[in-house]
Design an enzyme around this catalytic site. Sequence first.
Site, PDB file in Angstrom:
ATOM      1  N   VAL A   1      -1.898 -12.213  10.808  1.00 30.80           N
ATOM      2  CA  VAL A   1      -1.126 -11.252  10.009  1.00 30.80           C
ATOM      3  C   VAL A   1      -1.490  -9.832  10.433  1.00 30.80           C
ATOM      4  O   VAL A   1      -2.666  -9.463  10.489  1.00 30.80           O
ATOM      5  CB  VAL A   1      -1.389 -11.462   8.508  1.00 30.80           C
ATOM      6  CG1 VAL A   1      -0.698 -10.387   7.686  1.00 30.80           C
ATOM      7  CG2 VAL A   1      -0.909 -12.846   8.078  1.00 30.80           C
TER       8      VAL A   1
ATOM      9  N   ARG B   1       0.838  -1.196   0.000  1.00 25.96           N
ATOM     10  CA  ARG B   1       0.000   0.000   0.000  1.00 25.96           C
ATOM     11  C   ARG B   1       0.876   1.251   0.000  1.00 25.96           C
ATOM     12  O   ARG B   1       2.073   1.197   0.270  1.00 25.96           O
ATOM     13  CB  ARG B   1      -0.936  -0.007   1.217  1.00 25.96           C
ATOM     14  CG  ARG B   1      -2.036  -1.038   1.152  1.00 25.96           C
ATOM     15  CD  ARG B   1      -2.848  -1.107   2.447  1.00 25.96           C
ATOM     16  NE  ARG B   1      -2.059  -1.670   3.534  1.00 25.96           N
ATOM     17  CZ  ARG B   1      -2.517  -1.830   4.769  1.00 25.96           C
ATOM     18  NH1 ARG B   1      -3.751  -1.435   5.079  1.00 25.96           N
ATOM     19  NH2 ARG B   1      -1.766  -2.353   5.704  1.00 25.96           N
TER      20      ARG B   1
ATOM     21  N   HIS C   1      -1.100   2.111  16.179  1.00 19.70           N
ATOM     22  CA  HIS C   1      -1.409   0.967  17.057  1.00 19.70           C
ATOM     23  C   HIS C   1      -0.385   0.876  18.190  1.00 19.70           C
ATOM     24  O   HIS C   1       0.239  -0.171  18.416  1.00 19.70           O
ATOM     25  CB  HIS C   1      -1.445  -0.332  16.251  1.00 19.70           C
ATOM     26  CG  HIS C   1      -2.492  -0.350  15.181  1.00 19.70           C
ATOM     27  ND1 HIS C   1      -3.848  -0.389  15.463  1.00 19.70           N
ATOM     28  CD2 HIS C   1      -2.400  -0.330  13.827  1.00 19.70           C
ATOM     29  CE1 HIS C   1      -4.532  -0.397  14.342  1.00 19.70           C
ATOM     30  NE2 HIS C   1      -3.681  -0.346  13.336  1.00 19.70           N
TER      31      HIS C   1
ATOM     32  N   GLU D   1      -6.060   5.319  13.456  1.00 20.69           N
ATOM     33  CA  GLU D   1      -7.021   4.442  14.121  1.00 20.69           C
ATOM     34  C   GLU D   1      -7.738   5.069  15.309  1.00 20.69           C
ATOM     35  O   GLU D   1      -8.689   4.478  15.839  1.00 20.69           O
ATOM     36  CB  GLU D   1      -6.345   3.135  14.568  1.00 20.69           C
ATOM     37  CG  GLU D   1      -5.406   3.256  15.748  1.00 20.69           C
ATOM     38  CD  GLU D   1      -3.980   3.622  15.373  1.00 20.69           C
ATOM     39  OE1 GLU D   1      -3.106   3.594  16.262  1.00 20.69           O
ATOM     40  OE2 GLU D   1      -3.740   3.941  14.180  1.00 20.69           O
TER      41      GLU D   1
ATOM     42  N   SER E   1     -10.971  -2.005   8.261  1.00 22.31           N
ATOM     43  CA  SER E   1     -11.768  -2.994   8.989  1.00 22.31           C
ATOM     44  C   SER E   1     -12.700  -3.718   8.028  1.00 22.31           C
ATOM     45  O   SER E   1     -12.926  -4.926   8.159  1.00 22.31           O
ATOM     46  CB  SER E   1     -12.576  -2.315  10.096  1.00 22.31           C
ATOM     47  OG  SER E   1     -11.735  -1.765  11.081  1.00 22.31           O
TER      48      SER E   1
ATOM     49  N   ASN F   1      -0.924  -6.946   8.985  1.00 26.18           N
ATOM     50  CA  ASN F   1      -1.377  -6.009   7.945  1.00 26.18           C
ATOM     51  C   ASN F   1      -2.189  -6.769   6.898  1.00 26.18           C
ATOM     52  O   ASN F   1      -1.848  -6.797   5.716  1.00 26.18           O
ATOM     53  CB  ASN F   1      -0.211  -5.244   7.314  1.00 26.18           C
ATOM     54  CG  ASN F   1       0.834  -6.157   6.685  1.00 26.18           C
ATOM     55  OD1 ASN F   1       1.035  -7.274   7.108  1.00 26.18           O
ATOM     56  ND2 ASN F   1       1.510  -5.654   5.657  1.00 26.18           N
TER      57      ASN F   1
ATOM     58  N   ALA G   1      -7.774  -8.553  15.351  1.00 22.19           N
ATOM     59  CA  ALA G   1      -7.372  -7.603  16.394  1.00 22.19           C
ATOM     60  C   ALA G   1      -5.884  -7.681  16.730  1.00 22.19           C
ATOM     61  O   ALA G   1      -5.442  -7.055  17.692  1.00 22.19           O
ATOM     62  CB  ALA G   1      -8.200  -7.856  17.659  1.00 22.19           C
ATOM     63  N   ILE G   2      -5.101  -8.402  15.941  1.00 19.53           N
ATOM     64  CA  ILE G   2      -3.697  -8.620  16.283  1.00 19.53           C
ATOM     65  C   ILE G   2      -2.896  -7.322  16.330  1.00 19.53           C
ATOM     66  O   ILE G   2      -1.928  -7.198  17.092  1.00 19.53           O
ATOM     67  CB  ILE G   2      -3.052  -9.638  15.306  1.00 19.53           C
ATOM     68  CG1 ILE G   2      -1.682 -10.095  15.811  1.00 19.53           C
ATOM     69  CG2 ILE G   2      -2.986  -9.079  13.895  1.00 19.53           C
ATOM     70  CD1 ILE G   2      -1.734 -10.857  17.119  1.00 19.53           C
ATOM     71  N   ASP G   3      -3.280  -6.312  15.543  1.00 20.39           N
ATOM     72  CA  ASP G   3      -2.582  -5.020  15.599  1.00 20.39           C
ATOM     73  C   ASP G   3      -2.667  -4.396  16.980  1.00 20.39           C
ATOM     74  O   ASP G   3      -1.808  -3.597  17.370  1.00 20.39           O
ATOM     75  CB  ASP G   3      -3.165  -4.044  14.570  1.00 20.39           C
ATOM     76  CG  ASP G   3      -2.586  -4.241  13.185  1.00 20.39           C
ATOM     77  OD1 ASP G   3      -1.379  -4.513  13.088  1.00 20.39           O
ATOM     78  OD2 ASP G   3      -3.338  -4.132  12.205  1.00 20.39           O
TER      79      ASP G   3
ATOM     80  N   ASP H   1     -21.505 -10.224  20.686  1.00 19.44           N
ATOM     81  CA  ASP H   1     -21.152  -8.838  20.993  1.00 19.44           C
ATOM     82  C   ASP H   1     -21.761  -8.466  22.351  1.00 19.44           C
ATOM     83  O   ASP H   1     -22.783  -9.031  22.755  1.00 19.44           O
ATOM     84  CB  ASP H   1     -21.671  -7.883  19.904  1.00 19.44           C
ATOM     85  CG  ASP H   1     -20.967  -6.538  19.917  1.00 19.44           C
ATOM     86  OD1 ASP H   1     -20.060  -6.333  19.098  1.00 19.44           O
ATOM     87  OD2 ASP H   1     -21.328  -5.692  20.758  1.00 19.44           O
TER      88      ASP H   1
ATOM     89  N   ARG I   1     -26.395  -3.082  19.212  1.00 18.71           N
ATOM     90  CA  ARG I   1     -25.723  -3.538  17.996  1.00 18.71           C
ATOM     91  C   ARG I   1     -26.265  -4.894  17.543  1.00 18.71           C
ATOM     92  O   ARG I   1     -26.475  -5.126  16.349  1.00 18.71           O
ATOM     93  CB  ARG I   1     -24.209  -3.631  18.228  1.00 18.71           C
ATOM     94  CG  ARG I   1     -23.430  -4.042  16.978  1.00 18.71           C
ATOM     95  CD  ARG I   1     -23.692  -3.089  15.834  1.00 18.71           C
ATOM     96  NE  ARG I   1     -23.104  -3.539  14.576  1.00 18.71           N
ATOM     97  CZ  ARG I   1     -23.555  -3.198  13.385  1.00 18.71           C
ATOM     98  NH1 ARG I   1     -24.605  -2.406  13.275  1.00 18.71           N
ATOM     99  NH2 ARG I   1     -22.964  -3.633  12.298  1.00 18.71           N
TER     100      ARG I   1
ATOM    101  N   VAL J   1     -12.735  -7.882  17.795  1.00 16.51           N
ATOM    102  CA  VAL J   1     -13.062  -6.937  18.868  1.00 16.51           C
ATOM    103  C   VAL J   1     -12.130  -5.727  18.791  1.00 16.51           C
ATOM    104  O   VAL J   1     -10.996  -5.835  18.342  1.00 16.51           O
ATOM    105  CB  VAL J   1     -12.964  -7.594  20.252  1.00 16.51           C
ATOM    106  CG1 VAL J   1     -13.995  -8.697  20.387  1.00 16.51           C
ATOM    107  CG2 VAL J   1     -11.566  -8.137  20.503  1.00 16.51           C
TER     108      VAL J   1
END
Length: 372
Positions: free
Chosen positions: A298, A15, A96, A118, A134, A300, A268-270, A198, A203, A239
């Site tokens: 991953v 990117r 992040h 973010e 997202s 990204n 949510a790993i970031d 959730d 929601r 999440v």
Amino acid sequence: MRIGVPKEIKTHEYRVGLVPASVRELVHNGHETLVETGAGAGIGFPDEAYRAAGAQIAASADEVFASAEMIVKVKEPQPSEIAGLRPGQLLFTYLHLAADKVQTEGLLKSGATCIAYETVTDPRGGLPLLAPMSEVAGRMSIQVGAHCLEKEQGGAGILLGGVPGVPAAKVVILGGGIAGTNAARVAMGMEAYVTVIDKSLPRLYELDLQFASQLHTLFSTVEAIEREVLAADLVIGAVLVPGAAAPKLVTRDMVRRMRPGSVLVDIAIDQGGCFETSRPTTHSNPTYVEEGVIHYCVTNMPGAVARTSTFALNNATLPFVLALAKKGWRQALADDLHLRHGLNIQDGQITHQAVAEALGMVYADPKTLLSG
């Protein structure tokens, strides 16, 4: 203002901070842009396209960082990039920080002003610069999850949608926000049995109205998460607590008791990940097996579909880049409360409360710094 766009150097990240159309818009509004050679090549934009849009082409990242007043990127700066930042320079990108103390400390020492995509908000309480990625990550999570369920990938050998006479796979999505909703859409489109969990009843009500009997919804409790995760073939972790580390909703004990060959995809790993067994991976080595369960973590994910992701991100970021370039960051943040929420580091201090709390560091109120 002189705006710099370096080439992304994170593993398999194609990117780019600005596409030629965004450069043209900035130049049209009286700003200079300096783009590192090859910055857009990974998504089909050669240097000539940037020159045609009015950009200057820099021979190296060092040249970009040395002369630009604002740096526009996609991913968090890597150590060599942090070393190129200087006091008074503006950095606008994903950061992040809550899950990355080393990066935070480097940015604090740099003296740069750092605004994180973010944590920029909108009047509805949304995260407009996180939303496009997202959406991409949510949709991708089902693609990669379905692939990982294939036997050759180490999975249980399950087709997500099943076939007549054979049940569809059970997909459990933790979080009904933008990523979770997009994951649900694709999973339902592939005819899987989909459940979203959730903690927000409003929601869940919205999702029920939107998808009706196609989607199953559950209120989030420890018992509900445990029951559904243990029965799932594919679990998507979607999440998000804005700016903060993700809560660990799935314990190692739960993972251990899942069916061997099941798959976990941690969007949510970031932010540190929402599975206790999660650890960051890359596109070159995206999965690992822990407790007999395949993990895809991953950091990204949208980078795998870099062209789509870049256009989606530019659509969202360009108005803010224009505001920052026209007014300068102090005036732009003073005028826009929602952009001010994106300020994470200024004057060597952390200016986002959730980040400071996650890292156990001191928080500085950005209003005080701005007034000073």
